[in-house]
Each structure stands twice: as C-alpha cells, then as structure tokens.
Write an enzyme that holds these catalytic residues in place. Sequence first.
Site, PDB file in Angstrom:
ATOM      1  N   CYS A  46      -0.398   4.149   2.089  1.00 18.59           N
ATOM      2  CA  CYS A  46      -0.206   3.973   3.536  1.00 18.59           C
ATOM      3  C   CYS A  46       1.241   4.258   3.926  1.00 18.59           C
ATOM      4  O   CYS A  46       1.502   4.930   4.910  1.00 18.59           O
ATOM      5  CB  CYS A  46      -0.502   2.537   3.989  1.00 18.59           C
ATOM      6  SG  CYS A  46      -1.966   1.795   3.326  1.00 18.59           S
ATOM      7  N   ASP A  47       2.157   3.709   3.181  1.00 18.10           N
ATOM      8  CA  ASP A  47       3.544   3.646   3.644  1.00 18.10           C
ATOM      9  C   ASP A  47       4.545   4.479   2.848  1.00 18.10           C
ATOM     10  O   ASP A  47       5.699   4.604   3.257  1.00 18.10           O
ATOM     11  CB  ASP A  47       4.014   2.178   3.645  1.00 18.10           C
ATOM     12  CG  ASP A  47       3.173   1.335   4.596  1.00 18.10           C
ATOM     13  OD1 ASP A  47       2.739   1.880   5.616  1.00 18.10           O
ATOM     14  OD2 ASP A  47       2.948   0.150   4.313  1.00 18.10           O
ATOM     15  N   CYS A  84       0.832  -1.207   0.000  1.00 15.56           N
ATOM     16  CA  CYS A  84       0.000   0.000   0.000  1.00 15.56           C
ATOM     17  C   CYS A  84       0.866   1.255   0.000  1.00 15.56           C
ATOM     18  O   CYS A  84       1.381   1.662   1.043  1.00 15.56           O
ATOM     19  CB  CYS A  84      -0.922  -0.020   1.211  1.00 15.56           C
ATOM     20  SG  CYS A  84      -1.960   1.442   1.320  1.00 15.56           S
TER      21      CYS A  84
END
Length: 309
Positions: free
Chosen positions: A139-140, A136
């Site tokens: 997300c990261d 992701c």
Amino acid sequence: MDMETVKCLIIGGGPAGYTAAIYGARADMAPVLYEGLQPGGQLTTTTDIENYPGFENGIGGQALMETMKAQAMRLGADLRVGTVTSADLSERPFKITVDGDREILAETLIIATGATAKYLGLPSETRFKGLGVSACATCDGFFYRRKTVAVVGGGDTACEEATYLAGLCRKVYMIVRRDVLRASQAMQERVMATENIEILWNCNTQEILGDDAGVTGARLVRKDGEVFDIAVDGFFLAIGHHPNSELFSQWVKVDKEGYIITDGKTSRTNVDGVFAAGDVQDPLYRQAITAAASGCRAALDAEKFIKMQ
Ligand code: NDP
C-alpha cells in the site's frame, strides 16, 4: 429484544463486505450489512491507493471505501452502524446479536470481518500511524522511493515486504528479534541476495522516533543490551495478521492461524448458508481488489444457496 429476519446478513464494512452488498442488492437479496468498529476497514488506515484498477490517478483509502459504500446504498443495500457481539450458527436461520441487544435472524450469512495487522504496542507507533508507520508495504511502499525504511519481522511477509521495498527504496533494514528468520528457505535466500537489505539480528524496537512531519528513526535494543538508533523515513510492521474469526470459530472451520476455511474456489464454509469473504479467509493476498472479488463470490454463492432452498 428486537427481532428481525433478513435474507442475507453481511458482517464487515471493508471491500469484501461492501462488494457483497453491491452484488446482494442487485440480486434482490435485500442485504443488511453491519460495518463493525472500523467502517471502511483496514484501507481507511492507508493514504493513497494506486493499485486499485479504475482510478488512473489513484484514490485515497477513505475515499475508495466511501465510494463503495455509497454504491451499495444506491443499489438498495441496508448499511448499518453496529458491531456483531455474538453469533449462534448451530441452525438456520442463524442468530446474530448486534451491540449486545439487537437480535437478527439471518437466512444466509456472509462473514467479511477482515484481519487486523499486529502491532508492537508502542505509543510512538500509534502516534506515527499514517505518518511513516505502516503495516502494508504494497500500500505505502511507493511513498518511500529512494528513502530508507525498516521492516519488523522475520516471517514470509517481512521477507516479501523487505524485498518489495528494496526495489523502491535506497536501503531497507530488517529488524529481527532472533538470530534466525522464520521465513521459508526460498524467501530467506531472496533476502540474503538483495544487496540493499541489511538484517539487524537479535533486535527489538524500543521506540519509533520522529517529529511533527513523521518518522525519522527507530531506537533499537539488541539482546546483549546495547541500545542504538537507526535513521529511517518509514517503519513497516510485518509481524503477522490476526483474522477476526473468533465469534464464529465455534461453528465455522478455521485453520491453525484462525483463517476461515472455504471450499475450493467458492466462499462456502463448512456450515451451509454461511460464506466467508476477504481477509478473514485469506492469509495470502490481502489486497483490496482480491477482497472485493471474494465479496462478489460470496454474494453469488449466497444467492445460489437461497434459490436452491
Ligand atoms: P509469521 O507468524 O510467519 O511471522 C511473524 C514474524 O514476526 C516472525 O519472524 C516473528 O518472530 C516476528 N514477530 C512476531 N511478533 C513480534 C514482535 N512482537 N516483535 C518482533 N518480531 C515479532 O507471519 P507472516 O505474516 O510472515 O506469515 C503468516 C503466514 O502466511 C505464514 O504461514 C507464512 O508462511 C504465510 N505467507 C506466505 C507467503 C508466501 O508464501 N509467499 C507470503 C506471506 C505470508 P519469531 O520468528 O521470533 O516468532
């Protein structure tokens, strides 16, 4: 066999399921939620979440899910450990079996079973999950600012993630197993126009390299047999997701990828009384906040359905 009747059964312990439980509890539907194999869902595999509104300094994925869960429980939702093993949606109340031996009759059902990111299946991938391996980018990606990362895949997701990462990172490699991208023309053009993306064509990943601190590189093999290493700090999988809809797809309409089809802006499926929320019905956005929002819709739709009976 144990038998129990519930007004609203929610399957799935991610942001969609917990939010449905919060709304369901406040609407006096006495919701019962089964969390499944991964309580907290996909978010528990990420570290900090900085794009979930309400947390000025971000919050850990695990912590966010625990907070949602605690909120649902405080409001009276019945959250249980257990995995749904079969479902009969041929008539109402729906017959749901949990852990193979507990049967529940549900007047309404909210399916919030999520999706699972596909991984390559390498042992090193498991070793470095959360230590440089992620599925992701939104997300990261932030943690790889000015660093070098690789994205595996050649579809729209891979292109989108690569261009997103290119805005943050010094350099982005795309590891593509064929000599073409599967992505739409527009996405391909965006990738080609981005200077710090380099596509490694005809390449497969043999191993992810790293040490105790995390990922340091990847060993690739080209179609012609050449094996070579690249140095990267992060390794992103973007080879597709798999919606967890198999248990229900005999009754509930799904698209060709298996995503549950919902009616317009609602969470209604083609089966009256069955609603779907979160990633199991969303191939596009896949965010915690959009999943939570759809869980809210599902609970409101279920409440309305019950009132109309
Ligand atoms: P796709 O299935 O479209 O693409 C998967 C990609 O990963 C392909 O390039 C595939 O290669 C590659 N791949 C699959 N398995 C492996 C493997 N084991 N090793 C290496 N590479 C592999 O998935 P997406 O998640 O990209 O997209 C899913 C759907 O969502 C699509 O319909 C897409 O159009 C849509 N979408 C749309 C967006 C938008 O419009 N903005 C954004 C994101 C997704 P190969 O081509 O060789 O099979």
